[in-house]
Motif scaffolding. Structure first.
Motif, PDB file in Angstrom:
ATOM      1  N   ALA A 142       0.680  -1.011  -0.029  1.00  0.00           N
ATOM      2  CA  ALA A 142       0.101   0.016  -0.603  1.00  0.00           C
ATOM      3  C   ALA A 142       0.839   0.847  -0.132  1.00  0.00           C
ATOM      4  CB  ALA A 142      -0.914   0.457   0.878  1.00  0.00           C
ATOM      5  N   ALA A 143       2.020   1.203   0.740  1.00  0.00           N
ATOM      6  CA  ALA A 143       3.115   2.484   0.749  1.00  0.00           C
ATOM      7  C   ALA A 143       4.233   2.559  -0.585  1.00  0.00           C
ATOM      8  CB  ALA A 143       3.831   2.157   2.215  1.00  0.00           C
ATOM      9  N   PHE A 144       4.210   1.606  -1.398  1.00  0.00           N
ATOM     10  CA  PHE A 144       5.463   1.224  -1.647  1.00  0.00           C
ATOM     11  C   PHE A 144       5.269   0.934  -3.428  1.00  0.00           C
ATOM     12  CE2 PHE A 144       7.258   1.410   2.066  1.00  0.00           C
ATOM     13  CZ  PHE A 144       7.853   2.935   2.592  1.00  0.00           C
ATOM     14  N   ALA A 145       4.121   0.497  -3.868  1.00  0.00           N
ATOM     15  CA  ALA A 145       3.532  -0.510  -4.626  1.00  0.00           C
ATOM     16  C   ALA A 145       3.632   0.666  -6.450  1.00  0.00           C
ATOM     17  CB  ALA A 145       2.543  -1.514  -5.078  1.00  0.00           C
ATOM     18  N   PRO A 146       4.632   0.336  -7.359  1.00  0.00           N
ATOM     19  CA  PRO A 146       4.727   1.227  -8.187  1.00  0.00           C
ATOM     20  C   PRO A 146       3.619   1.526  -8.170  1.00  0.00           C
ATOM     21  CG  PRO A 146       5.156  -0.524  -9.063  1.00  0.00           C
ATOM     22  CD  PRO A 146       4.819  -0.866  -7.529  1.00  0.00           C
ATOM     23  N   ASP A 147       2.525   1.546  -8.740  1.00  0.00           N
ATOM     24  CA  ASP A 147       1.091   2.301  -8.043  1.00  0.00           C
ATOM     25  C   ASP A 147       0.435   2.859  -6.959  1.00  0.00           C
ATOM     26  OD1 ASP A 147       0.434  -0.411  -7.734  1.00  0.00           O
ATOM     27  OD2 ASP A 147      -0.866  -1.128  -9.153  1.00  0.00           O
ATOM     28  N   ALA A 148       0.908   2.445  -6.305  1.00  0.00           N
ATOM     29  CA  ALA A 148       0.364   3.089  -4.675  1.00  0.00           C
ATOM     30  C   ALA A 148       0.226   4.326  -4.914  1.00  0.00           C
ATOM     31  CB  ALA A 148       1.097   2.470  -3.635  1.00  0.00           C
ATOM     32  N   PRO A 149      -0.973   5.130  -3.966  1.00  0.00           N
ATOM     33  CA  PRO A 149      -1.362   6.128  -3.924  1.00  0.00           C
ATOM     34  C   PRO A 149      -0.340   6.822  -2.957  1.00  0.00           C
ATOM     35  CG  PRO A 149      -2.996   4.853  -3.949  1.00  0.00           C
ATOM     36  CD  PRO A 149      -2.208   4.053  -4.451  1.00  0.00           C
ATOM     37  N   HIS A 150      -0.154   7.895  -2.528  1.00  0.00           N
ATOM     38  CA  HIS A 150      -0.373   9.160  -1.821  1.00  0.00           C
ATOM     39  C   HIS A 150      -1.622   9.187  -0.913  1.00  0.00           C
ATOM     40  CE1 HIS A 150       3.849  10.108  -3.681  1.00  0.00           C
ATOM     41  NE2 HIS A 150       3.722   8.513  -3.251  1.00  0.00           N
ATOM     42  N   THR A 151      -1.432   8.684   0.326  1.00  0.00           N
ATOM     43  CA  THR A 151      -3.297   9.309   1.085  1.00  0.00           C
ATOM     44  C   THR A 151      -2.384   8.794   2.455  1.00  0.00           C
ATOM     45  OG1 THR A 151      -4.657   8.201   1.519  1.00  0.00           O
ATOM     46  CG2 THR A 151      -3.926   6.414   0.956  1.00  0.00           C
ATOM     47  N   PRO A 152      -3.598   9.626   3.092  1.00  0.00           N
ATOM     48  CA  PRO A 152      -2.591  10.051   4.775  1.00  0.00           C
ATOM     49  C   PRO A 152      -3.415   8.389   4.801  1.00  0.00           C
ATOM     50  CG  PRO A 152      -4.668  11.755   3.279  1.00  0.00           C
ATOM     51  CD  PRO A 152      -4.150  11.073   2.229  1.00  0.00           C
ATOM     52  N   GLN A 153      -4.255   7.946   4.139  1.00  0.00           N
ATOM     53  CA  GLN A 153      -4.954   6.854   4.969  1.00  0.00           C
ATOM     54  C   GLN A 153      -4.215   5.592   5.206  1.00  0.00           C
ATOM     55  OE1 GLN A 153      -7.508   6.289   6.742  1.00  0.00           O
ATOM     56  NE2 GLN A 153      -8.257   8.954   5.677  1.00  0.00           N
ATOM     57  N   VAL A 154      -2.468   5.967   4.673  1.00  0.00           N
ATOM     58  CA  VAL A 154      -1.240   4.981   4.609  1.00  0.00           C
ATOM     59  C   VAL A 154       0.205   5.979   4.678  1.00  0.00           C
ATOM     60  CG1 VAL A 154       0.137   3.109   3.006  1.00  0.00           C
ATOM     61  CG2 VAL A 154      -2.591   3.362   2.477  1.00  0.00           C
ATOM     62  N   PRO A 155      -0.016   6.804   6.153  1.00  0.00           N
ATOM     63  CA  PRO A 155       1.283   7.304   6.131  1.00  0.00           C
ATOM     64  C   PRO A 155       2.106   7.602   5.247  1.00  0.00           C
ATOM     65  CG  PRO A 155       0.028   7.253   8.188  1.00  0.00           C
ATOM     66  CD  PRO A 155      -0.462   6.116   6.979  1.00  0.00           C
ATOM     67  N   ALA A 156       2.907   6.215   5.759  1.00  0.00           N
ATOM     68  CA  ALA A 156       3.683   5.903   5.123  1.00  0.00           C
ATOM     69  C   ALA A 156       4.564   6.161   3.467  1.00  0.00           C
ATOM     70  CB  ALA A 156       4.047   4.189   5.356  1.00  0.00           C
ATOM     71  N   SER A 157       3.101   6.433   2.755  1.00  0.00           N
ATOM     72  CA  SER A 157       2.994   6.455   1.667  1.00  0.00           C
ATOM     73  C   SER A 157       3.871   7.876   1.323  1.00  0.00           C
ATOM     74  CB  SER A 157       1.486   5.973   0.638  1.00  0.00           C
ATOM     75  OG  SER A 157       0.386   7.228   1.032  1.00  0.00           O
ATOM     76  N   LEU A 158       3.405   8.927   2.191  1.00  0.00           N
ATOM     77  CA  LEU A 158       4.032  10.056   2.105  1.00  0.00           C
ATOM     78  C   LEU A 158       5.073  10.464   1.922  1.00  0.00           C
ATOM     79  CD1 LEU A 158       0.460  11.898   3.964  1.00  0.00           C
ATOM     80  CD2 LEU A 158       1.061  10.764   1.719  1.00  0.00           C
ATOM     81  N   LEU A 159       5.916   8.961   2.050  1.00  0.00           N
ATOM     82  CA  LEU A 159       7.013   9.623   2.919  1.00  0.00           C
ATOM     83  C   LEU A 159       7.754  10.011   1.595  1.00  0.00           C
ATOM     84  CD1 LEU A 159       9.398   6.322   4.598  1.00  0.00           C
ATOM     85  CD2 LEU A 159       9.163   9.180   5.020  1.00  0.00           C
ATOM     86  N   ALA A 160       7.246   9.730   0.599  1.00  0.00           N
ATOM     87  CA  ALA A 160       8.037  10.510  -0.941  1.00  0.00           C
ATOM     88  C   ALA A 160       7.786  11.251  -1.076  1.00  0.00           C
ATOM     89  CB  ALA A 160       7.695   9.570  -1.860  1.00  0.00           C
ATOM     90  N   GLU A 161       6.741  12.331  -0.618  1.00  0.00           N
ATOM     91  CA  GLU A 161       6.558  14.129  -0.776  1.00  0.00           C
ATOM     92  C   GLU A 161       7.531  14.587  -0.138  1.00  0.00           C
ATOM     93  OE1 GLU A 161       2.872  14.659  -0.052  1.00  0.00           O
ATOM     94  OE2 GLU A 161       2.265  13.195  -1.696  1.00  0.00           O
ATOM     95  N   HIS A 162       8.436  14.089   0.846  1.00  0.00           N
ATOM     96  CA  HIS A 162       9.693  14.720   2.098  1.00  0.00           C
ATOM     97  C   HIS A 162      10.626  13.927   2.254  1.00  0.00           C
ATOM     98  CE1 HIS A 162       5.686  16.704   3.632  1.00  0.00           C
ATOM     99  NE2 HIS A 162       4.894  14.875   3.360  1.00  0.00           N
ATOM    100  N   VAL A 163      11.481  13.509   1.479  1.00  0.00           N
ATOM    101  CA  VAL A 163      12.583  12.676   1.356  1.00  0.00           C
ATOM    102  C   VAL A 163      13.176  12.289   0.497  1.00  0.00           C
ATOM    103  CG1 VAL A 163      13.601  10.989   2.609  1.00  0.00           C
ATOM    104  CG2 VAL A 163      11.515  11.882   4.270  1.00  0.00           C
ATOM    105  N   GLU A 164      14.249  12.928   0.079  1.00  0.00           N
ATOM    106  CA  GLU A 164      14.593  12.739  -1.258  1.00  0.00           C
ATOM    107  C   GLU A 164      15.262  11.347  -1.598  1.00  0.00           C
ATOM    108  OE1 GLU A 164      15.111  14.945  -3.721  1.00  0.00           O
ATOM    109  OE2 GLU A 164      14.428  16.232  -2.356  1.00  0.00           O
ATOM    110  N   ASP A 165      15.954  10.425  -0.145  1.00  0.00           N
ATOM    111  CA  ASP A 165      16.855   8.774  -0.519  1.00  0.00           C
ATOM    112  C   ASP A 165      15.980   8.242   0.337  1.00  0.00           C
ATOM    113  OD1 ASP A 165      18.424   6.968  -0.800  1.00  0.00           O
ATOM    114  OD2 ASP A 165      20.399   8.257  -0.272  1.00  0.00           O
ATOM    115  N   ILE A 166      15.380   7.318  -0.195  1.00  0.00           N
ATOM    116  CA  ILE A 166      14.777   5.578   1.013  1.00  0.00           C
ATOM    117  C   ILE A 166      15.173   4.623   1.279  1.00  0.00           C
ATOM    118  CG2 ILE A 166      11.962   5.446   1.260  1.00  0.00           C
ATOM    119  CD1 ILE A 166      11.147   8.051   0.225  1.00  0.00           C
ATOM    120  N   VAL A 167      15.752   4.137   0.935  1.00  0.00           N
ATOM    121  CA  VAL A 167      15.447   2.650   1.105  1.00  0.00           C
ATOM    122  C   VAL A 167      15.134   1.845   1.492  1.00  0.00           C
ATOM    123  CG1 VAL A 167      17.890   1.065   1.443  1.00  0.00           C
ATOM    124  CG2 VAL A 167      18.012   3.479   0.855  1.00  0.00           C
ATOM    125  N   VAL A 168      14.142   0.936   1.165  1.00  0.00           N
ATOM    126  CA  VAL A 168      13.072  -0.140   1.855  1.00  0.00           C
ATOM    127  C   VAL A 168      13.774  -1.306   1.580  1.00  0.00           C
ATOM    128  CG1 VAL A 168      10.794  -1.474   1.510  1.00  0.00           C
ATOM    129  CG2 VAL A 168      11.035   1.278   0.970  1.00  0.00           C
TER     130      VAL A 168
END
Length: 236
Positions: free
Chosen positions: A200-226
């Motif tokens: 829900a957070a990191f799949a290629p088609d996952a929307p950025h939504t406040p219902q999945v807070p982890a999905s919003l990381l990409a809007e605020h952080v330049e370098d994310i490693v999962v």
């Protein structure tokens, strides 16, 4: 912005190595709670203890309980990382715990004052590395789906009067304003129960939504490693 998803046989080991390398820089490193990070901390303390000499450590969030409470993230980190480091003769420069026993509002204000003091002013601190987990509901830190903390853009730490998952005790959390000051964020997830929130957070088609807070990381952080094992990555 980049998201590097790595599916590994032992993501805990990769996390331990990254944490140790960040600690060795002497810059600010943010730790988190959870069973997967516990494994990584134990590996780091046992294999690369010397890297933690002079480390500067913070917490992504904690529950408003005392430091000896079993629900405390600080207690877990102390047992799995700080105590083994001390036994090995390693002295971290500091480990700033969240004073949750003072209540969520006072503890958040005190933690923010500490961030400002060490950073040299409001909003000035930088983090070499921030480690995060992902909850079953997609929360990160103690920012839960739909809660007001997700909208905070000025303060670096806020109180959370009601947690979105058990245990239902107030918490203090870093905000996206703070996470945006990270050079790198590592998300560590292991086990089948993490497959849905990771997708829900990191799949290629996952929307950025406040219902999945982890999905919003990409809007605020330049370098994310999962960092994932096969089970956690099963639905990507």
């Amino acid at each position: 912005m980049s998201i590097d998803i790595r599916v590994l046989d032992d993501p805990g080991q990769a996390c331990a190595d990254a944490l140790s390398a960040a600690a060795a820089t002497g810059e600010n490193v943010v730790l988190t709670g959870g069973s997967s990070p516990r494994h990584a901390y134990a590996l780091a303390a046992g294999q690369r203890a010397g890297d933690w000499q002079g480390a500067r450590l913070w917490f992504s969030d904690d529950r408003c309980v005392g430091p000896e409470d079993d629900r405390s993230n600080f207690k877990m980190v102390k047992q799995s990382l700080l105590d083994p480091l001390a036994a090995a003769g390693v002295e971290v420069e500091f480990c700033r715990r969240i004073l949750g026993e003072r209540g969520h509002e006072e503890a958040a204000l005190e933690y923010e004052r500490e961030l400002e003091h060490v950073g040299g002013g409001p909003g000035a601190i930088r983090f070499e590395l921030v480690l995060l987990g992902v909850g079953s509901d997609g929360h990160i830190c103690s920012m839960f789906p739909g809660q007001e903390s997700l909208n905070e853009r000025a303060r670096f730490a806020v109180g959370v009067p009601e947690a979105g998952l058990e245990p239902f005790v107030p918490r203090v959390t870093l905000t996206f304003a703070a996470l945006s000051h990270a050079k790198r964020v590592i998300v560590l997830a292991m086990g089948q129960e993490k497959a849905d929130p990771i997708a829900a957070a990191f799949a290629p088609d996952a929307p950025h939504t406040p219902q999945v807070p982890a999905s919003l990381l990409a809007e605020h952080v330049e370098d994310i490693v999962v960092l994932l094992d096969d089970a956690a990555a099963a639905r990507l």
